[in-house]
Design an enzyme around this catalytic site. Structure first.
Site, PDB file in Angstrom:
ATOM      1  N   HIS A 376     -19.965  41.514  37.013  1.00  0.00           N
ATOM      2  CA  HIS A 376     -18.771  41.125  37.546  1.00  0.00           C
ATOM      3  C   HIS A 376     -17.564  41.904  37.939  1.00  0.00           C
ATOM      4  CE1 HIS A 376     -19.390  36.659  36.332  1.00  0.00           C
ATOM      5  NE2 HIS A 376     -20.309  37.377  35.476  1.00  0.00           N
ATOM      6  N   LYS A 569      -3.207  34.505  37.596  1.00  0.00           N
ATOM      7  CA  LYS A 569      -4.564  35.195  37.436  1.00  0.00           C
ATOM      8  C   LYS A 569      -3.915  36.314  36.259  1.00  0.00           C
ATOM      9  CE  LYS A 569      -4.998  35.729  41.711  1.00  0.00           C
ATOM     10  NZ  LYS A 569      -6.207  35.399  42.178  1.00  0.00           N
ATOM     11  N   ARG A 570      -5.023  37.169  35.902  1.00  0.00           N
ATOM     12  CA  ARG A 570      -4.562  38.281  35.334  1.00  0.00           C
ATOM     13  C   ARG A 570      -3.577  39.132  35.947  1.00  0.00           C
ATOM     14  NH1 ARG A 570      -8.382  41.824  34.284  1.00  0.00           N
ATOM     15  NH2 ARG A 570      -9.718  41.047  35.701  1.00  0.00           N
ATOM     16  N   LYS A 575      -4.953  43.149  41.681  1.00  0.00           N
ATOM     17  CA  LYS A 575      -4.675  41.748  42.222  1.00  0.00           C
ATOM     18  C   LYS A 575      -3.348  41.703  42.925  1.00  0.00           C
ATOM     19  CE  LYS A 575      -7.424  39.828  38.587  1.00  0.00           C
ATOM     20  NZ  LYS A 575      -8.451  39.159  39.369  1.00  0.00           N
ATOM     21  N   THR A 677     -12.145  32.847  41.036  1.00  0.00           N
ATOM     22  CA  THR A 677     -12.586  31.388  40.905  1.00  0.00           C
ATOM     23  C   THR A 677     -11.238  30.501  40.994  1.00  0.00           C
ATOM     24  OG1 THR A 677     -12.640  31.804  38.534  1.00  0.00           O
ATOM     25  CG2 THR A 677     -14.587  31.486  39.514  1.00  0.00           C
ATOM     26  N   LYS A 681     -10.610  26.669  42.667  1.00  0.00           N
ATOM     27  CA  LYS A 681      -9.840  25.725  42.148  1.00  0.00           C
ATOM     28  C   LYS A 681      -8.837  24.976  42.969  1.00  0.00           C
ATOM     29  CE  LYS A 681     -10.979  27.947  37.741  1.00  0.00           C
ATOM     30  NZ  LYS A 681     -10.279  28.848  36.603  1.00  0.00           N
TER      31      LYS A 681
END
Length: 836
Positions: A376, A569-570, A575, A677, A681
């Site tokens: 992952h 998100k984290r 990111k 993900t 969504k």
């Protein structure tokens, strides 16, 4: 003496056979009252949603229990091949609403509660999130087991029952403060403790070679400190098909409650030390492994999961087949969710050899044909490496087995590439150096028959980069399985208004076959349908605004017609929440300069948690909050620009958020995000993505078309070419907008009374060695955001884009993902279970 020729015996009455439970409104009302009054002891004066929610959940669980037993019996009777999904995280969220949907009784139960004067939303909201995960990895595992049940695949999920889940995040003076998330404070009505399936897990001690009565030498792991693994089972219902699979979570308890001799001698602390030490293993999700104790605890957690789960599988096997493992590989498949459970490869070898008496060759043949590994991450630092000395101290027998696996493996590599010592060094499971380390990802690859990434780009980069040596040796092992999300929770349950409109237009087959959403495409040209779609999206935004204001999270006077721009998100540098903040500062600077007529009102919402030991990520949270405070306090921004940090982001928060989002921020540095993900969504609920060519963004853009996706940024190849040539300071000097943004940031505009607190962040993004290349993508990002505003002005055209994003999200269902896992890796046969 005469004897009776015939003996008549009366069969014993069944103690388990019960009348089938009713599924009508009055049946739920009757059972609800029974639990509320008799079991929970409540009366008319108690109107707490907590107790009412528990009573309703118990009534629903009773009905799941019938199907659960039927499913178990069907699998047992058919002696089918089984799948075992091992994951350190299962981010389940709340259970009640999902159970109602999958049982097909949402409307019935809602009406039953209404007749009792109870708002079912209050009951659903009173349930604690089961936050046994950190982010996408754990939520993916939860979506996967939902799809396994919906596809009627005989799969059991194995994880850990952490006493404290992902921490509760509070914000004090703009900074993240972690508080324990005691999600089991009020108990968990959905789980069933199964003490009869407890197993002893070994730690420490040493190994000896002993000869048994047949003259066969056996390795014995002795002098150990043992911990008991106790399972708690949770039902996982498929969508209206009668199947209820199992999620089995292990809790660590002491083999002895306390040392009675020490207790009687007055040494109370020592008496309970073993109990406390044992229970620490499953006390908290992700202990801080910055120190030796944290590393040891994390390794204990991983081994505890692997050993308990494998002992469970083998115990069920030997109960039916004895020590005959000739058909074990035909009937069993293990999927390792990331590198965390990869110690299972060595543990299966230990159990097969040391406990069940198999030879090395036979045990290895079974191991490498039953283990499959999902990777992952593309970040090398996230691939776990355990110090050999730590492994020898905690798991001496496992370390011996790993060294033996590595010796066989190195011999195979040497035969393939004679004399290539550098390749041997790179591929070895043992990393040499001042401190020898066990490369767990290498162990996972060597011991598995399948290795997959989770998006096309990710799998390609694994094969060409991170694991290129292994790919050259075993290309047949490598494959891709692009992630997905379950449409039951992430559209049907969390956005019932939109789901109802979709069903009205194309039927309800999409709930289990998301590719049917493609039938929505013609409706994007239907004026009336677009108006209804737009109305539902606006109403969802308004509900979110009302909710946030009701919770006193904000007093922002937010304009519902503004763009709801969301990044949840984290919190992590790759990111690039930082890039988002730089753009918000750019918008703010434009307002202060009077450039407001050309801009569209925007509400930027950023949410996520930083790992407790991740200092830079916590600084990013502080910056987001400080920037938001300045912007939201400035009267010039009223109804033009607002920003909010969504504290304590979790599954239930995303469920509330999904329906109203306009713009989905997926802006990671290309080549760094394995999949993502959250992007799926939000797309599924009609949000439009602004993103880089990273992870699953590439496939989202392929599905929906470039005209319905806002692309920006360098590609993974371009970033690679820039390494060593990157000059962010020069880029700042050459871009007037960016120069002004950095001036505001560096001048203390957002930290007037906290001098220097953002210096590390500023220095990191101006550093020519910044691996995330935030500055390099700023201009492209700002230009893309301008295209977003141009598109949003045309509400009709934006709504078309929204419909088309939803219509083309079919690929991103976990039903498709799990179907691919099953066809290409697991090869399980779906088992029909008659619905009750």
């Amino acid at each position: 003496m005469p004897t009776n020729k015939f003996v008549i015996s009366n069969p014993k009455p069944s103690i388990t056979k019960l009348p089938e439970m009713g599924m009508k409104k009055d049946d739920f009302i009757d059972d609800f009252k029974q639990y509320y009054v008799h079991l929970l002891g409540r009366d008319e004066n108690c109107r707490s949603p907590l107790y009412a929610g528990e009573a309703l959940s118990l009534a629903v669980r009773d009905r799941l229990m019938e199907r659960w037993k039927s499913t178990h019996q069907a699998y047992k009777a058919n002696s089918c091949r089984r799948g075992y999904y091992l994951s350190m995280e299962f981010l389940m969220g709340r259970t009640l609403s999902n159970a109602l949907l999958n049982m097909g009784v949402t409307d019935t139960v809602t009406q039953a509660m209404y007749d009792l004067g109870i708002d079912i939303e209050e009951l659903i909201g009173s349930e604690q999130d089961a936050g046994l995960g950190n982010g996408g990895l754990g939520r993916l595992a939860a979506c996967f087991i939902d799809s396994c049940a919906t596809l009627q695949l005989p799969v059991i999920g194995y994880g850990l029952r952490y006493e404290y889940g992902m921490f509760t995040q509070t914000i004090i003076n703009g900074e993240q403060v972690e508080k324990p998330d005691h999600w089991l404070r009020y108990g968990n009505v959905w789980e069933v403790e199964r003490l009869e399936y407890s197993y002893s897990i070994k730690f420490g001690g040493h190994t000896e070679v002993q000869t048994d009565e047949n003259g066969v030498q056996r390795y014995c792991w002795i002098g150990t400190h043992d911990v008991l693994a106790v399972p708690f089972d949770t039902p996982i219902p498929g969508y209206q098909n009668g199947t209820v699979n199992t999620l089995r979570l292990w809790k660590a308890v002491a083999t002895e409650e306390f040392n009675l001799d020490e207790f009687n001698a007055g040494d109370y602390a020592e008496a309970v030390e073993a109990k406390i030490s044992a229970e620490n293993i499953t006390m908290v999700l992700y202990p801080n492994d910055a120190n030796e104790n944290g590393k040891a605890l994390r390794l204990q957690q991983q081994y505890f999961l692997a050993s308990a789960s494998l002992q469970d599988v083998l115990a069920h096997w030997t109960s039916r087949h004895g020590n005959d493992f000739n058909h074990f590989a035909e009937k069993s498949c293990f999927q390792l969710n990331d590198t965390h459970p990869s110690i299972a490869i060595a543990e299966l070898m230990r159990l097969l050899m040391d406990i069940h008496g198999l030879t090395w060759d036979k045990a290895w043949a079974l191991t490498k044909t039953t283990m499959a590994y999902t990777n992952h991450t593309l970040l090398p630092e996230a691939l776990e490496k355990w110090p050999v000395v730590l492994m020898q101290r905690l798991l001496p027998r496992l370390m011996e087995i790993i060294l033996e696996i590595n010796a066989h493996f190195i011999a195979e590599v040497s035969m393939h590439w004679p004399g290539d010592n550098e390749r041997l060094r790179r591929m070895s499971i043992i990393k040499e150096g001042d401190e020898q380390q066990v490369r767990m990802a290498h162990l996972a690859i060597v011991g598995s028959f399948s290795v997959n990434g989770v998006a096309q780009l990710h799998s390609q980069l694994l094969q060409q980069g991170l694991f290129s040596d292994f790919y050259a040796l075993w290309p047949h092992k490598f494959n891709n399985k692009t992630n997905g999300v379950t449409p039951r929770r992430w559209l049907a349950a969390c956005n019932p208004e939109l789901a109802s409109l979709i069903t009205e237009a194309i039927g309800d087959g999409w709930v289990t076959d998301l590719s049917q959403l493609k039938k929505l495409e013609p409706y994007a040209e239907d004026t009336q349908f677009r108006q209804r779609w737009h109305g539902i999206k606006q109403a969802a935004k308004q509900r979110l605004i009302d909710y946030k204001q009701r919770k006193n999270d904000t007093d922002i006077n937010f304009n519902v017609d503004a763009i709801l721009d969301v990044q949840v998100k984290r919190i992590h540098e790759y990111k690039r929440q930082l890039l988002n903040v730089l753009h918000v500062i750019h918008l703010y600077n434009g307002i202060k300069k009077g450039d407001i007529d050309s801009r569209v009102p925007r509400f930027v919402l950023i949410g996520g948690k930083a790992a407790p030991g991740y200092r830079m990520a916590k600084k990013i949270i502080k910056l987001i909050n400080n920037v938001a405070q300045v912007i939201n306090s400035d009267p010039d921004t009223d109804k033009k620009l607002a920003m909010l940090f969504l504290k304590d982001y979790r599954v239930s928060a995303m469920e509330r958020l999904c329906p109203g989002v306009d713009l989905s921020e997926q802006i990671s540095t290309a080549g760094k995000e394995a999949s993502g993900t959250g992007n799926m969504k939000l797309m599924m609920n009609g949000a439009i993505t602004i993103g880089t060519l990273d992870g699953a963004n590439i496939e989202i853009r392929e599905e929906v078309g470039d005209e319905n996706f806002f692309l920006f940024g360098l590609t993974e190849e371009q970033i690679g070419a820039r390494r060593g040539l990157y000059d962010p300071v020069a880029m700042i000097d050459q871009d007037e907008d960016l120069r002004q943004v950095m001036h505001l940031l560096e001048s203390g505009c957002f930290n007037q009374f906290e001098s220097g607190i953002f210096d590390d962040l500023i220095n990191s993004i101006k550093n020519p060695n910044d691996p995330w290349m935030t500055i390099a993508d700023f201009r492209s990002f700002a230009d893309a955001q301008k295209r977003v505003e141009d598109a949003y002005r045309d509400k009709d055209q934006w709504t078309k884009m929204s419909i088309l994003n939803c219509a083309n999200s079919g690929k991103f269902s976990t039903d498709r993902t799990i179907g691919e896992y099953n066809r290409e890796i697991w090869k399980l046969t779906p088992q029909t279970v008659s619905p009750k």
